[in-house]
Design a protein around this motif. Sequence first.
Motif, PDB file in Angstrom:
ATOM      1  N   HIS A  18       0.784  -1.128   0.073  1.00 54.49           N
ATOM      2  CA  HIS A  18      -0.013  -0.046  -0.068  1.00 54.49           C
ATOM      3  C   HIS A  18       0.911   1.423  -0.148  1.00 54.49           C
ATOM      4  CE1 HIS A  18      -4.131  -1.520   0.034  1.00 54.49           C
ATOM      5  NE2 HIS A  18      -3.738  -2.445   0.759  1.00 54.49           N
ATOM      6  N   ALA A  19       1.881   1.580   1.027  1.00 56.83           N
ATOM      7  CA  ALA A  19       2.658   2.683   0.788  1.00 56.83           C
ATOM      8  C   ALA A  19       3.320   2.485  -0.480  1.00 56.83           C
ATOM      9  CB  ALA A  19       3.695   2.575   2.191  1.00 56.83           C
ATOM     10  N   VAL A  20       3.598   1.341  -1.107  1.00 57.59           N
ATOM     11  CA  VAL A  20       4.632   1.538  -2.380  1.00 57.59           C
ATOM     12  C   VAL A  20       3.699   2.136  -3.474  1.00 57.59           C
ATOM     13  CG1 VAL A  20       3.580  -0.965  -2.857  1.00 57.59           C
ATOM     14  CG2 VAL A  20       6.014  -0.222  -3.730  1.00 57.59           C
ATOM     15  N   TYR A  22       2.294   4.784  -3.033  1.00 59.49           N
ATOM     16  CA  TYR A  22       2.655   6.295  -2.805  1.00 59.49           C
ATOM     17  C   TYR A  22       3.979   6.444  -3.033  1.00 59.49           C
ATOM     18  CZ  TYR A  22      -2.571   5.971  -1.898  1.00 59.49           C
ATOM     19  OH  TYR A  22      -3.923   6.129  -1.797  1.00 59.49           O
ATOM     20  N   GLY A  23       4.776   5.581  -3.763  1.00 65.05           N
ATOM     21  CA  GLY A  23       6.325   6.082  -3.837  1.00 65.05           C
ATOM     22  C   GLY A  23       7.205   5.427  -2.667  1.00 65.05           C
ATOM     23  N   ARG A  24       6.579   4.788  -1.783  1.00 65.97           N
ATOM     24  CA  ARG A  24       7.325   4.428  -0.816  1.00 65.97           C
ATOM     25  C   ARG A  24       8.019   3.118  -1.047  1.00 65.97           C
ATOM     26  NH1 ARG A  24       4.595   8.445   0.188  1.00 65.97           N
ATOM     27  NH2 ARG A  24       4.750   9.608   1.999  1.00 65.97           N
ATOM     28  N   PRO A  25       9.319   2.484  -0.554  1.00 68.57           N
ATOM     29  CA  PRO A  25       9.815   1.380  -0.917  1.00 68.57           C
ATOM     30  C   PRO A  25       9.035   0.083  -0.140  1.00 68.57           C
ATOM     31  CG  PRO A  25      11.072   2.272   0.720  1.00 68.57           C
ATOM     32  CD  PRO A  25       9.899   3.218   0.468  1.00 68.57           C
ATOM     33  N   ALA A  26       9.142  -0.839  -0.907  1.00 66.46           N
ATOM     34  CA  ALA A  26       8.704  -2.107  -0.192  1.00 66.46           C
ATOM     35  C   ALA A  26       9.444  -3.524  -0.710  1.00 66.46           C
ATOM     36  CB  ALA A  26       7.129  -2.451  -0.815  1.00 66.46           C
ATOM     37  N   LEU A  27       9.483  -4.635  -0.105  1.00 70.88           N
ATOM     38  CA  LEU A  27      10.224  -5.847  -0.177  1.00 70.88           C
ATOM     39  C   LEU A  27       9.350  -6.956  -0.510  1.00 70.88           C
ATOM     40  CD1 LEU A  27      12.400  -5.622   2.811  1.00 70.88           C
ATOM     41  CD2 LEU A  27      13.040  -4.628   0.795  1.00 70.88           C
ATOM     42  N   ALA A  28       9.518  -7.767  -1.562  1.00 66.73           N
ATOM     43  CA  ALA A  28       8.581  -8.711  -1.928  1.00 66.73           C
ATOM     44  C   ALA A  28       9.750 -10.039  -2.508  1.00 66.73           C
ATOM     45  CB  ALA A  28       7.952  -8.415  -3.263  1.00 66.73           C
ATOM     46  N   THR A 144      -4.549   1.271 -10.369  1.00 68.45           N
ATOM     47  CA  THR A 144      -3.006   1.735 -10.136  1.00 68.45           C
ATOM     48  C   THR A 144      -2.205   0.981  -9.479  1.00 68.45           C
ATOM     49  OG1 THR A 144      -4.129   2.758  -8.059  1.00 68.45           O
ATOM     50  CG2 THR A 144      -4.445   4.034 -10.143  1.00 68.45           C
ATOM     51  N   PRO A 145      -1.956  -0.090 -10.078  1.00 65.96           N
ATOM     52  CA  PRO A 145      -0.857  -0.843  -9.304  1.00 65.96           C
ATOM     53  C   PRO A 145       0.680  -0.325  -9.305  1.00 65.96           C
ATOM     54  CG  PRO A 145      -1.291  -1.509 -11.463  1.00 65.96           C
ATOM     55  CD  PRO A 145      -1.980  -0.514 -11.355  1.00 65.96           C
ATOM     56  N   SER A 146       1.413  -0.273  -8.248  1.00 65.19           N
ATOM     57  CA  SER A 146       2.622   0.048  -8.054  1.00 65.19           C
ATOM     58  C   SER A 146       3.633  -0.628  -8.968  1.00 65.19           C
ATOM     59  CB  SER A 146       3.102  -0.196  -6.759  1.00 65.19           C
ATOM     60  OG  SER A 146       3.189  -1.621  -6.472  1.00 65.19           O
ATOM     61  N   GLY A 147       3.525  -1.896  -9.589  1.00 66.94           N
ATOM     62  CA  GLY A 147       4.179  -2.639 -10.258  1.00 66.94           C
ATOM     63  C   GLY A 147       5.250  -3.722  -9.764  1.00 66.94           C
ATOM     64  N   ILE A 148       4.879  -3.588  -8.294  1.00 63.26           N
ATOM     65  CA  ILE A 148       5.848  -4.538  -7.250  1.00 63.26           C
ATOM     66  C   ILE A 148       5.441  -6.034  -7.683  1.00 63.26           C
ATOM     67  CG2 ILE A 148       4.353  -4.608  -5.671  1.00 63.26           C
ATOM     68  CD1 ILE A 148       7.100  -4.720  -3.806  1.00 63.26           C
ATOM     69  N   ASP A 149       4.203  -6.211  -7.999  1.00 60.26           N
ATOM     70  CA  ASP A 149       3.676  -7.892  -8.323  1.00 60.26           C
ATOM     71  C   ASP A 149       4.296  -8.457  -9.409  1.00 60.26           C
ATOM     72  OD1 ASP A 149       2.289  -7.221  -6.047  1.00 60.26           O
ATOM     73  OD2 ASP A 149       0.391  -7.785  -6.729  1.00 60.26           O
ATOM     74  N   ASN A 150       4.073  -7.523 -10.555  1.00 59.58           N
ATOM     75  CA  ASN A 150       4.760  -7.996 -11.964  1.00 59.58           C
ATOM     76  C   ASN A 150       6.169  -8.114 -11.778  1.00 59.58           C
ATOM     77  OD1 ASN A 150       3.818  -5.128 -12.016  1.00 59.58           O
ATOM     78  ND2 ASN A 150       5.493  -5.135 -13.358  1.00 59.58           N
ATOM     79  N   THR A 151       6.856  -7.093 -11.003  1.00 56.91           N
ATOM     80  CA  THR A 151       8.437  -7.054 -11.060  1.00 56.91           C
ATOM     81  C   THR A 151       8.893  -8.515 -10.112  1.00 56.91           C
ATOM     82  OG1 THR A 151       8.369  -4.859 -10.724  1.00 56.91           O
ATOM     83  CG2 THR A 151      10.425  -5.983 -10.104  1.00 56.91           C
ATOM     84  N   VAL A 152       8.461  -8.728  -9.185  1.00 50.80           N
ATOM     85  CA  VAL A 152       8.755 -10.056  -8.339  1.00 50.80           C
ATOM     86  C   VAL A 152       8.535 -10.983  -8.872  1.00 50.80           C
ATOM     87  CG1 VAL A 152       6.763 -10.127  -6.715  1.00 50.80           C
ATOM     88  CG2 VAL A 152       8.972 -10.858  -5.969  1.00 50.80           C
ATOM     89  N   GLN A 157      12.855 -13.260  -7.983  1.00 44.94           N
ATOM     90  CA  GLN A 157      13.799 -13.125  -7.109  1.00 44.94           C
ATOM     91  C   GLN A 157      13.196 -12.163  -6.017  1.00 44.94           C
ATOM     92  OE1 GLN A 157      16.812 -10.999  -9.207  1.00 44.94           O
ATOM     93  NE2 GLN A 157      17.846 -12.862 -10.185  1.00 44.94           N
ATOM     94  N   PRO A 158      14.142 -12.373  -4.645  1.00 49.26           N
ATOM     95  CA  PRO A 158      13.455 -11.253  -3.769  1.00 49.26           C
ATOM     96  C   PRO A 158      13.991  -9.787  -4.198  1.00 49.26           C
ATOM     97  CG  PRO A 158      14.805 -13.086  -2.652  1.00 49.26           C
ATOM     98  CD  PRO A 158      14.865 -13.296  -4.211  1.00 49.26           C
ATOM     99  N   VAL A 159      13.081  -8.778  -4.146  1.00 50.41           N
ATOM    100  CA  VAL A 159      13.373  -7.651  -4.508  1.00 50.41           C
ATOM    101  C   VAL A 159      12.824  -6.278  -3.564  1.00 50.41           C
ATOM    102  CG1 VAL A 159      13.034  -8.030  -7.214  1.00 50.41           C
ATOM    103  CG2 VAL A 159      10.935  -7.195  -5.642  1.00 50.41           C
ATOM    104  N   TYR A 160      13.815  -5.302  -3.530  1.00 51.92           N
ATOM    105  CA  TYR A 160      13.486  -4.078  -3.022  1.00 51.92           C
ATOM    106  C   TYR A 160      12.972  -3.236  -4.241  1.00 51.92           C
ATOM    107  CZ  TYR A 160      14.585   0.555  -1.149  1.00 51.92           C
ATOM    108  OH  TYR A 160      14.449   1.759  -0.570  1.00 51.92           O
ATOM    109  N   PHE A 161      11.797  -2.696  -4.049  1.00 54.15           N
ATOM    110  CA  PHE A 161      11.165  -2.009  -5.118  1.00 54.15           C
ATOM    111  C   PHE A 161      10.532  -0.473  -4.777  1.00 54.15           C
ATOM    112  CE2 PHE A 161       7.178  -0.862  -7.574  1.00 54.15           C
ATOM    113  CZ  PHE A 161       7.601  -0.994  -8.822  1.00 54.15           C
ATOM    114  N   VAL A 162      10.916   0.484  -5.478  1.00 52.83           N
ATOM    115  CA  VAL A 162      10.354   1.880  -5.419  1.00 52.83           C
ATOM    116  C   VAL A 162       9.561   2.191  -6.815  1.00 52.83           C
ATOM    117  CG1 VAL A 162      10.621   4.088  -4.792  1.00 52.83           C
ATOM    118  CG2 VAL A 162      12.202   2.240  -3.932  1.00 52.83           C
TER     119      VAL A 162
END
Length: 315
Positions: A18-20, A22-28, A144-152, A157-162
């Motif tokens: 969720h914070a991701v 709004y431009g904050r980082p996330a780990l997946a 309005t997905p952040s893009g983290i799901d498609n990335t990981v 691989q484990p990712v740090y995503f912004v």
Amino acid sequence: MKTVQASAPGKIILFGEHAVVYGRPALAVPVTHVQARATLETNKENGFRIIAIDLDRDYLLAEAASDDPLAVIVKNTLKYLGRTEPPDAVLHISSTIPLARGLGSGAAVSTAIVRALGEFLGQPIPPHQVSALVYEVEKLHHGTPSGIDNTVVAFAQPVYFVKGEPRPIIRRIRVARSLTLVIGDTGLVSPTRQAVGDLRRRWETDPERYEGYFDEIAVIVDQARVAIETGSLELAALGKLMNENQELLQTLGVSSPELERLIETAQRAGAVGAKLSGAGVGGNMIALTPAEAASTVAEALRVIGAAGVIITEVC
Ligand code: MEV
């Protein structure tokens, strides 16, 4: 007669959902115990046929609705590959990833399809491009997905995503000490579009307050990243960060009694930390446990009625 097969894992968000947005980082991290699979074989008849066994669907690409997500990913991929006509082929899709539970089932199905098409046509597609193609379809599902799901899922691989324009920041995470996680399913749908949209409306009423929560989550994510990459924190301290992230997710209004019941059960059974994972409301929670406590935590979740339990290792 040609046959190719491609697969893609599920995913969980460790910290920062969720914070991701709004431009904050996330780990997946990917969850390889569950997979989506796409098999393409030469069609003895004319046309491109799609068979989605889990959805009980069997149809021709030429007859698909214009917003059909499976048809959209096929057409977008063919376009990217410079093909004006689909090949005469049968696409079989199946998945062991529970649908709409925050485990990235949609992204995984799309990823498997893109990879299979690339292989079938002798034009393998690199992960960043797979991710970009899947992102376009994620927008259809989630708004309005952040893009983290498609990335990981695409990088597996484990990712740090912004999130970012024109490109997100994506860093591979190296896990210093492997982590044992127990994933528990509430059995309820996690409606990503609705959860993200409802939070957006709450944010609109008081952006300053919500930006403050997102900043607090960002601090947790950055601390967790360092801890995971260096092994600098005791497991209990990493678990505490998970609990703090969950408290903020509760404050954001994306948790639910069903998730909290599983989270509290896991904590009582020996997890050092637990939180919802993904969009929340329903879907899955994750619990960080000492390796030797994982089966006790998993059993406690089953006893209390979790619809599914997975023990996974992040390494
Ligand atoms: C969904 O897996 C994660 C959310 O942060 C939405 C997104 O990042 O697109 C809730």
